[in-house]
Design an enzyme around this catalytic site. Structure first.
Site, PDB file in Angstrom:
ATOM      1  N   VAL A  77      39.052 -43.083  27.198  1.00  0.00           N
ATOM      2  CA  VAL A  77      40.448 -44.016  27.570  1.00  0.00           C
ATOM      3  C   VAL A  77      40.933 -45.064  26.476  1.00  0.00           C
ATOM      4  O   VAL A  77      41.424 -44.682  26.466  1.00  0.00           O
ATOM      5  CB  VAL A  77      40.425 -43.627  28.834  1.00  0.00           C
ATOM      6  CG1 VAL A  77      42.363 -44.028  28.958  1.00  0.00           C
ATOM      7  CG2 VAL A  77      40.670 -41.765  29.580  1.00  0.00           C
ATOM      8  N   PRO A 129      30.849 -54.241  28.717  1.00  0.00           N
ATOM      9  CA  PRO A 129      29.847 -54.841  28.090  1.00  0.00           C
ATOM     10  C   PRO A 129      29.805 -53.607  27.530  1.00  0.00           C
ATOM     11  O   PRO A 129      29.913 -51.903  27.422  1.00  0.00           O
ATOM     12  CB  PRO A 129      29.202 -54.239  30.113  1.00  0.00           C
ATOM     13  CG  PRO A 129      29.935 -54.664  30.510  1.00  0.00           C
ATOM     14  CD  PRO A 129      31.433 -54.217  30.131  1.00  0.00           C
ATOM     15  N   GLY A 187      29.216 -50.090  28.281  1.00  0.00           N
ATOM     16  CA  GLY A 187      30.315 -48.859  28.051  1.00  0.00           C
ATOM     17  C   GLY A 187      30.830 -48.344  26.968  1.00  0.00           C
ATOM     18  O   GLY A 187      31.780 -48.142  27.259  1.00  0.00           O
ATOM     19  N   ASP A 191      44.105 -44.682  35.852  1.00  0.00           N
ATOM     20  CA  ASP A 191      44.480 -44.052  37.252  1.00  0.00           C
ATOM     21  C   ASP A 191      45.684 -44.777  38.592  1.00  0.00           C
ATOM     22  O   ASP A 191      45.330 -44.721  39.288  1.00  0.00           O
ATOM     23  CB  ASP A 191      42.955 -43.961  37.533  1.00  0.00           C
ATOM     24  CG  ASP A 191      42.019 -43.450  36.893  1.00  0.00           C
ATOM     25  OD1 ASP A 191      43.037 -41.959  36.263  1.00  0.00           O
ATOM     26  OD2 ASP A 191      41.318 -43.441  36.324  1.00  0.00           O
TER      27      ASP A 191
END
Lengths: 279, 279
Positions: free
Chosen positions: A32, A52, A55, A117
């Site tokens: 995303v 990080p 990720g 979200d």
């Protein structure tokens, strides 16, 4: 601005936000977040990414390693100090609590924020987007159905005139040249300029506008603007083009060639049948 | 989010700004300001209008006198005190110096601002817009050609599936019901829900989705979701609809009826000709 649509609530306020040289912070680096990075690069933002390295999605990595104005921080969001000098925040991390913290820090500082979200905490949403040079189209279903937004996007892509983006770019150039030739803001000259540009846009097909080159623009201004006329493309050195085939095109394949073939088939069928009967 | 479009700069960041219960100040009341009032009412904003009554356009007057959440001040902009508690400012007045003052006051207070006629001072621009219920589409040419934006808007309007807005609304309702039936955020259930909704959206025509009523939704969830299937509209009490006629529709008028008529005409022509010859 549409003034003919009925005034009803329940919608969003669709706008083209200007990010040129603005500082956008992206928190997160997953799929995303990668999409977000791309969107803000489209608008020439100065981008910082906090995530990080473990990720980082390959696409985010590609952007960070690419030739763009991106400052990358290999860590998690550290708090208010990360928001100094930031003009907009887009957060896309899998941590609802942290997302809420980012949100309220932004709100206190009046920094526009979108948090994936948590729709109720967002200042703005995204939609399906189409880009063709200077042409940008956004399709929003106000959160009702991203899939239908995507299907409608594809339908619109198919319906767009060929080279719409290029036509827009060329018309933009023509406008700039016209303004150099007949300068002035407001009053008669502004009105005449606007009317002439509108007449060019409606008299020429979009595919024809896309073929405008320097020489054609000069002749169009000499023979058109100066004489208060709208010459055809072929009289200013261009080629007359036929419009792209759409449902609204009268002389489409379906509306011309197909019936002709069917007519010939009809003639042939009848001839064969009658010939075999009279023999 | 489009990830397949090339990442190039020079564009805007197209977003759906949320104005529900936000306070928007409109400075001015002419035709441009009237359009602005309409746009922000679409997004359920709380609106204030500052404009001497002598300068009010009939449309602005209609909005102010109407049933909307509008506070009207019959005077000119008075300075910083007019910006207290304001979340966004749209200015459309014929006074460039005053416009610049409004702009810098907003910038100091981090209030998003658009000032007509001074593009370089705007945080955001507008585009041509289409609205059909929850469906909103914006077409921006990034200031290159408002006329072509308008022509493209009309082309898109013609290409949109019939009842697209209604289909989106019904799919939104179906999604809400599905989430009630199979609640939970993230994980397997989220994924299954999303996949099933996508399958419904791609299996049914948009015109069919628009016919969904309460009974049909119940049967669709009972016979579809519960059994991991996608029933056809006619098996859940609906009617099978044919897609709207577009260039991509195979069985369009041009592609079916017209050739058939042409074939018949061919047969008739040949028959008459041959008959007259053999007589």
């Amino acid at each position: 601005m549409s003034t003919d649509s009925p005034t009803v609530g329940g919608g969003s306020f669709l706008i083209a936000w200007q990010l040129k040289s603005k500082h956008v912070l992206i928190v997160g680096g997953g799929d995303v977040a990668s999409g977000r990075i791309e969107s803000v690069l489209t608008a020439d933002a100065r981008v910082s990414v906090i995530c990080p390295s473990t990720g980082l999605h390959p696409l985010a990595k590609k952007f960070i390693d690419g030739p763009h104005q991106i400052t990358y921080h290999d860590r998690v969001f550290a708090g208010a100090q990360d928001l100094v000098g930031v003009d907009m925040v887009l957060s896309a991390i899998d941590d609802v609590a942290q997302s809420r913290v980012i949100c309220s820090l932004c709100r206190e500082r009046k920094i526009p924020v979108n948090v994936a979200d948590i729709p109720e905490s967002c200042d703005f949403y995204f939609g399906s987007q189409i880009r063709d040079g200077p042409l940008q189209i956004m399709i929003s279903t106000n959160g009702q159905s991203p899939k239908l937004a995507n299907l409608i996007k594809k339908r619109i892509e198919r319906s767009l005139p060929q080279q719409a983006g290029k036509a827009i770019q060329k018309v933009g150039e023509l406008r700039t040249r016209l303004r150099e030739r007949a300068p002035g803001v407001g009053g008669q000259v502004s009105k005449r300029r606007m009317k002439w540009m509108v007449d060019v846009c409606t008299s020429w097909e979009m595919e024809e506008l896309a073929t405008l080159n320097e020489e054609m623009m000069k002749r169009l201004l000499d023979d058109g603007w100066e004489k208060n006329a709208i010459p055809r493309p072929e009289t200013v050195g261009g080629i007359r083009k036929r419009g792209k085939r759409t449902a609204s095109t009268l002389f489409s394949f379906e509306a011309s060639v197909l019936p002709m073939l069917a007519f010939v088939a009809g003639v042939a069928t009848a001839t064969v049948l009658l010939a075999s009967r009279t023999r």
